[in-house]
Design a protein around this motif. Structure first.
Motif, PDB file in Angstrom:
ATOM      1  N   ASP A   1       0.829  -1.198   0.000  1.00 30.39           N
ATOM      2  CA  ASP A   1       0.000   0.000   0.000  1.00 30.39           C
ATOM      3  C   ASP A   1       0.866   1.252   0.000  1.00 30.39           C
ATOM      4  O   ASP A   1       0.608   2.199  -0.758  1.00 30.39           O
ATOM      5  CB  ASP A   1      -0.923  -0.016   1.222  1.00 30.39           C
ATOM      6  CG  ASP A   1      -2.015   1.028   1.139  1.00 30.39           C
ATOM      7  OD1 ASP A   1      -2.552   1.242   0.036  1.00 30.39           O
ATOM      8  OD2 ASP A   1      -2.346   1.623   2.179  1.00 30.39           O
ATOM      9  N   ASP A   2       1.917   1.243   0.811  1.00 31.87           N
ATOM     10  CA  ASP A   2       2.840   2.387   0.848  1.00 31.87           C
ATOM     11  C   ASP A   2       3.545   2.567  -0.492  1.00 31.87           C
ATOM     12  O   ASP A   2       3.716   3.699  -0.973  1.00 31.87           O
ATOM     13  CB  ASP A   2       3.877   2.212   1.956  1.00 31.87           C
ATOM     14  CG  ASP A   2       3.265   2.297   3.344  1.00 31.87           C
ATOM     15  OD1 ASP A   2       2.136   2.810   3.482  1.00 31.87           O
ATOM     16  OD2 ASP A   2       3.930   1.841   4.306  1.00 31.87           O
ATOM     17  N   ALA A   3       3.951   1.457  -1.116  1.00 26.29           N
ATOM     18  CA  ALA A   3       4.635   1.529  -2.414  1.00 26.29           C
ATOM     19  C   ALA A   3       3.715   2.084  -3.484  1.00 26.29           C
ATOM     20  O   ALA A   3       4.121   2.924  -4.300  1.00 26.29           O
ATOM     21  CB  ALA A   3       5.150   0.149  -2.811  1.00 26.29           C
ATOM     22  N   ILE A   4       2.468   1.630  -3.481  1.00 23.21           N
ATOM     23  CA  ILE A   4       1.497   2.115  -4.472  1.00 23.21           C
ATOM     24  C   ILE A   4       1.254   3.605  -4.286  1.00 23.21           C
ATOM     25  O   ILE A   4       1.243   4.369  -5.254  1.00 23.21           O
ATOM     26  CB  ILE A   4       0.176   1.320  -4.365  1.00 23.21           C
ATOM     27  CG1 ILE A   4       0.390  -0.119  -4.834  1.00 23.21           C
ATOM     28  CG2 ILE A   4      -0.931   1.988  -5.175  1.00 23.21           C
ATOM     29  CD1 ILE A   4      -0.751  -1.065  -4.492  1.00 23.21           C
ATOM     30  N   THR A   5       1.084   4.017  -3.038  1.00 28.81           N
ATOM     31  CA  THR A   5       0.861   5.440  -2.745  1.00 28.81           C
ATOM     32  C   THR A   5       2.048   6.274  -3.205  1.00 28.81           C
ATOM     33  O   THR A   5       1.868   7.338  -3.808  1.00 28.81           O
ATOM     34  CB  THR A   5       0.615   5.642  -1.237  1.00 28.81           C
ATOM     35  OG1 THR A   5      -0.514   4.857  -0.845  1.00 28.81           O
ATOM     36  CG2 THR A   5       0.365   7.096  -0.916  1.00 28.81           C
ATOM     37  N   ALA A   6       3.257   5.793  -2.954  1.00 26.00           N
ATOM     38  CA  ALA A   6       4.455   6.529  -3.357  1.00 26.00           C
ATOM     39  C   ALA A   6       4.555   6.621  -4.872  1.00 26.00           C
ATOM     40  O   ALA A   6       4.876   7.684  -5.422  1.00 26.00           O
ATOM     41  CB  ALA A   6       5.697   5.854  -2.791  1.00 26.00           C
ATOM     42  N   LEU A   7       4.272   5.525  -5.559  1.00 31.58           N
ATOM     43  CA  LEU A   7       4.343   5.539  -7.025  1.00 31.58           C
ATOM     44  C   LEU A   7       3.284   6.459  -7.624  1.00 31.58           C
ATOM     45  O   LEU A   7       3.556   7.193  -8.572  1.00 31.58           O
ATOM     46  CB  LEU A   7       4.168   4.123  -7.588  1.00 31.58           C
ATOM     47  CG  LEU A   7       5.371   3.208  -7.479  1.00 31.58           C
ATOM     48  CD1 LEU A   7       4.991   1.793  -7.906  1.00 31.58           C
ATOM     49  CD2 LEU A   7       6.507   3.723  -8.352  1.00 31.58           C
ATOM     50  N   GLU A   8       2.086   6.409  -7.070  1.00 34.03           N
ATOM     51  CA  GLU A   8       1.021   7.276  -7.583  1.00 34.03           C
ATOM     52  C   GLU A   8       1.322   8.744  -7.280  1.00 34.03           C
ATOM     53  O   GLU A   8       0.926   9.627  -8.041  1.00 34.03           O
ATOM     54  CB  GLU A   8      -0.327   6.873  -6.979  1.00 34.03           C
ATOM     55  CG  GLU A   8      -0.848   5.567  -7.516  1.00 34.03           C
ATOM     56  CD  GLU A   8      -2.143   5.106  -6.864  1.00 34.03           C
ATOM     57  OE1 GLU A   8      -2.865   4.352  -7.524  1.00 34.03           O
ATOM     58  OE2 GLU A   8      -2.417   5.478  -5.710  1.00 34.03           O
ATOM     59  N   GLY A   9       2.033   8.978  -6.216  1.00 32.97           N
ATOM     60  CA  GLY A   9       2.381  10.346  -5.838  1.00 32.97           C
ATOM     61  C   GLY A   9       3.393  10.984  -6.774  1.00 32.97           C
ATOM     62  O   GLY A   9       3.445  12.206  -6.898  1.00 32.97           O
TER      63      GLY A   9
END
Length: 72
Positions: free
Chosen positions: A28-36
């Motif tokens: 979830d953290d990785a996805i949020t970072a990539l989307e950011g």
């Protein structure tokens, strides 16, 4: 010599559950970072989200196995 100690099967399930929850949170953290970043590859994000859903399903199965059935 002491005999090797074995974990109770329920304890093993609890450990697996904690590991899966941690992996789910990390994804979830990785996805949020990539989307950011705004420049992330949509295919990569889609694959990570699929992995996250798969982990969620595995977590649900383990939780069902750990939680005793209570008939009201």
């Amino acid at each position: 010599m002491n005999a090797p100690t074995e974990m109770d099967p329920l304890e093993v399930k609890h450990v697996k559950l904690r590991v899966l929850i941690r992996e789910h949170r990390d994804l979830d953290d990785a996805i949020t970072a990539l989307e950011g970043t705004g420049t992330a590859d949509p295919l990569t994000i889609r694959r990570l989200k699929k992995q996250k859903l798969s982990l969620k399903d595995r977590i649900a199965v383990l939780e069902d196995q750990i939680t005793p059935d209570i008939i009201a």
